[in-house]
Write an enzyme that holds these catalytic residues in place. Structure first.
Site, PDB file in Angstrom:
ATOM      1  N   HIS A 405      -1.668   4.923   9.671  1.00 58.19           N
ATOM      2  CA  HIS A 405      -2.528   6.114   9.672  1.00 58.19           C
ATOM      3  C   HIS A 405      -3.101   6.409   8.301  1.00 58.19           C
ATOM      4  O   HIS A 405      -2.761   5.773   7.302  1.00 58.19           O
ATOM      5  CB  HIS A 405      -1.769   7.326  10.211  1.00 58.19           C
ATOM      6  CG  HIS A 405      -0.576   7.734   9.381  1.00 58.19           C
ATOM      7  ND1 HIS A 405      -0.683   8.471   8.229  1.00 58.19           N
ATOM      8  CD2 HIS A 405       0.748   7.519   9.556  1.00 58.19           C
ATOM      9  CE1 HIS A 405       0.519   8.700   7.728  1.00 58.19           C
ATOM     10  NE2 HIS A 405       1.401   8.123   8.509  1.00 58.19           N
ATOM     11  N   CYS A 421       6.249   5.082   8.246  1.00 54.07           N
ATOM     12  CA  CYS A 421       4.978   4.590   8.774  1.00 54.07           C
ATOM     13  C   CYS A 421       4.227   3.789   7.707  1.00 54.07           C
ATOM     14  O   CYS A 421       4.685   3.633   6.583  1.00 54.07           O
ATOM     15  CB  CYS A 421       4.110   5.755   9.252  1.00 54.07           C
ATOM     16  SG  CYS A 421       4.732   6.594  10.708  1.00 54.07           S
TER      17      CYS A 421
END
Length: 446
Positions: A405, A421
Site C-alpha cells: 500500500h 505490510c
C-alpha cells in the site's frame, strides 16, 4: 571537468539558484563532530534529519536520541572514534541486538521503541483497510520458496560506481532519471542516500545498460531523450488552490473518522506528491513563493510518465527494503524502495498471492485485530484519502491483514520500518497497482 559539468547543468536547468546549496553528503552537515548518528540497524544514518523532522530525547547515559513525531527511533548519537574503530559491541558481527545491549538504558534497537518518548500511535502500517470480507477459499500462505536455492535477484547490493561529490541539483537530476527509468529512488529530494544507491543497483537490470552516476553530461543527455530536462515549471490552477484540503490530520482515529476525507493539508503537499518530490525540497527550490495563488509559476521536477506493463511476479526483499516487479518473460519491469516489516511485527515469509486491488481505499480500525490507539475501543471507519493510513492504494494479499500500500509520509519510505505490510510511496504503489492482477505471486525474501 567539474566546472564544465556544472556549467552545463546551469544552462540546462536555467537557474543558478538550484546550485546554491552545498553538496549533500551523509552526516557531513552534522554539527557534533565527535559523534555520529547510528541508525537502528547499526549502520550510519545516510542523511541528516532536518530539525522539524525529529525530536531529541536523552537516555539515562546522557546520549541524544532522535525520534520522529510518532516515537519511532530514527538514530542515536554514538562516539565517532568508537564507531569507526569497530569497538562498539555488535558492530563487527552486525548484531543489532548485541549493539543495543552495549547501552542497557538505550532504546531497543531491534524494535525502535523509545522509553518515555512520544506515545503517538503511527498511522503508517496498520494492516486492515475497509475492503470487505476475505473471500472463502482464499489462497493460504505458501512457505515454499519459488527457488529454494536462490533469492531470484540478480542485482548487486550497491552501485558499481560510488557517487562522488555532487550538489543537490545534480543529485535531483539523477533521481529524476532513475524515476523515469523504472528504478524508483522514492521521493526526489536532492539527497544522495540509500534509496538512490538501491535504485542505481537495479537500473542496469531494468534498462539493460550501465549508468555512471558521476557522468553528468551522460545523465543530462539521457534525460533529454527520455522526456526533457530534469526541472520544469508548473502554473498553479484555481482547482489546485481550492483543494479540498484539511487544516491538519488529527492523531486520534475517532477524530479521523469524523472527517469527510483524509485529504492533503496544503497545495505544497499535493504538488510534491504529484511530482514525486519531497515537500521541503519543493519549497526550497521556490523560495518566497506563495503556492496558494492561482497563476503562480513554480519550479518542479519532471518525473515523466508511469511505467506500464503486466507484472506477473513481485519480490519483496526485506533486507534491501526494496520491491521488484517482474514481467511475463521474467524481465524486471520496475524496482521500488519500500518499508517492509520490523523485528517486532515482521512481514511473512514465503509466497503469497495478490487477492484484490483497491484505489483510494477506506480503512477499518478494529482494536481487536489491529492495535489499541489512544482510548478508542470500538471499530471505526476511517475515510479514504492520500493521508489515510494506507495512502491511495491497497493491494490485498492472501495472508489476512497483509498488503502492499501507499503512505501519508513518502519521505520515510525505505528509512523506517513498517508493521508487517509493504509500504511504498503513493505514486509507486499506484503504478504497481495498475500493473498487477489477482493471482500474482508475492515472494518475501530475507
Amino acid at each position: 571537468m567539474r566546472r564544465a559539468r556544472t556549467s552545463l547543468l546551469v544552462a540546462l536547468i536555467g537557474s543558478t539558484a538550484l546550485l546554491a546549496a552545498p553538496p549533500a553528503r551523509a552526516q557531513e552537515a552534522y554539527a557534533r563532530g565527535d559523534v555520529v548518528l547510528m541508525a537502528p540497524d547499526g549502520t550510519l544514518l545516510d542523511y541528516v534529519p532536518a530539525p522539524d523532522e525529529v525530536r531529541v530525547r536523552y537516555n539515562r547515559n546522557g546520549q541524544r536520541v532522535l525520534v520522529d513525531g510518532y516515537g519511532n527511533l530514527v538514530a542515536i548519537e554514538v562516539p565517532a572514534d568508537r564507531y569507526f574503530n569497530g569497538d562498539l559491541p555488535g558492530v563487527d558481527d552486525g548484531s543489532v541486538n548485541e549493539q543495543a545491549s552495549a547501552y542497557p538504558d538505550d532504546p531497543d534497537f531491534s524494535t525502535g521503541a523509545i522509553p518515555d518518548a512520544v506515545t503517538r500511535q503511527p498511522l503508517d502500517e496498520q494492516p486492515l483497510p475497509d475492503l470487505g470480507p476475505t473471500e472463502e477459499g482464499s489462497l493460504p500462505l505458501d512457505t515454499t520458496r519459488i527457488d529454494p536455492n536462490s533469492t531470484g535477484l540478480d542485482i548487486p547490493p550497491e552501485a558499481s560506481a560510488p557517487i562522488t561529490s555532487k550538489n543537490k541539483a545534480e543529485i535531483a537530476a539523477l533521481q529524476v532519471l532513475l524515476d523515469r527509468g523504472g528504478s524508483s529512488p522514492g521521493v526526489i529530494d536532492g539527497k544522495n542516500g540509500s534509496n538512490v544507491a538501491k535504485a542505481l543497483a537495479a537500473w542496469e537490470q531494468v534498462n539493460g545498460e550501465k549508468l555512471d552516476p558521476n557522468n553528468m553530461e551522460d545523465i543530462l543527455e539521457r534525460l533529454r531523450l527520455s522526456g526533457g530536462l530534469p526541472f520544469t515549471t508548473y502554473t498553479i490552477t484555481p482547482a489546485d488552490a481550492a483543494g479540498p484540503y484539511v487544516a491538519a490530520i488529527p492523531e486520534d482515529y475517532s477524530q479521523k473518522a469524523l472527517l469527510p476525507g483524509l485529504n492533503y493539508t496544503s497545495v505544497t503537499e499535493m504538488l510534491a506528491e504529484r511530482f514525486h518530490m519531497d515537500e521541503n525540497y519543493l519549497k526550497e527550490i521556490n523560495p518566497g513563493v506563495d503556492f496558494t495563488i492561482p497563476g503562480t509559476i513554480v519550479k518542479v521536477v519532471n518525473p515523466g510518465t508511469p511505467k506500464t506493463g503486466t507484472v506477473t511476479r513481485i519480490l519483496a526483499d526485506k533486507a534491501r527494503k526494496q520491491v521488484f516487479a517482474y514481467g511475463e518473460s521474467g524481465e524486471l519491469i520496475a524496482a521500488y524502495p519500500a518499508s517492509i516489516g520490523s523485528s517486532d511485527t515482521p512481514s511473512p515469509s514465503g509466497v503469497v498471492q495478490v487477492q484484490r486491488i483497491a484505489f483510494n481505499p477506506g480503512y477499518t480500525y478494529n482494536p481487536k485485530i489491529n492495535f489499541q490507539q489512544g482510548n478508542n475501543d470500538k471499530i471505526l471507519n476511517i475515510p479514504p484519502g492520500p493521508n489515510g493510513p494506507v495512502g491511495t492504494v491497497w493491494i490485498a494479499l492472501s495472508k489476512p491483514t497483509y498488503g502492499i500500500h501507499g503512505t501519508p509520509e513518502p519521505s520515510k519510505i525505505g528509512k523506517t520500518q513498517s508493521h508487517g505490510c509493504i509500504r511504498l510511496t503513493n505514486w509507486d504503489a499506484t503504478e504497481l497497482g495498475k500493473m498487477v492482477k489477482p493471482g500474482v505471486t508475492v515472494e518475501f525474501v530475507d
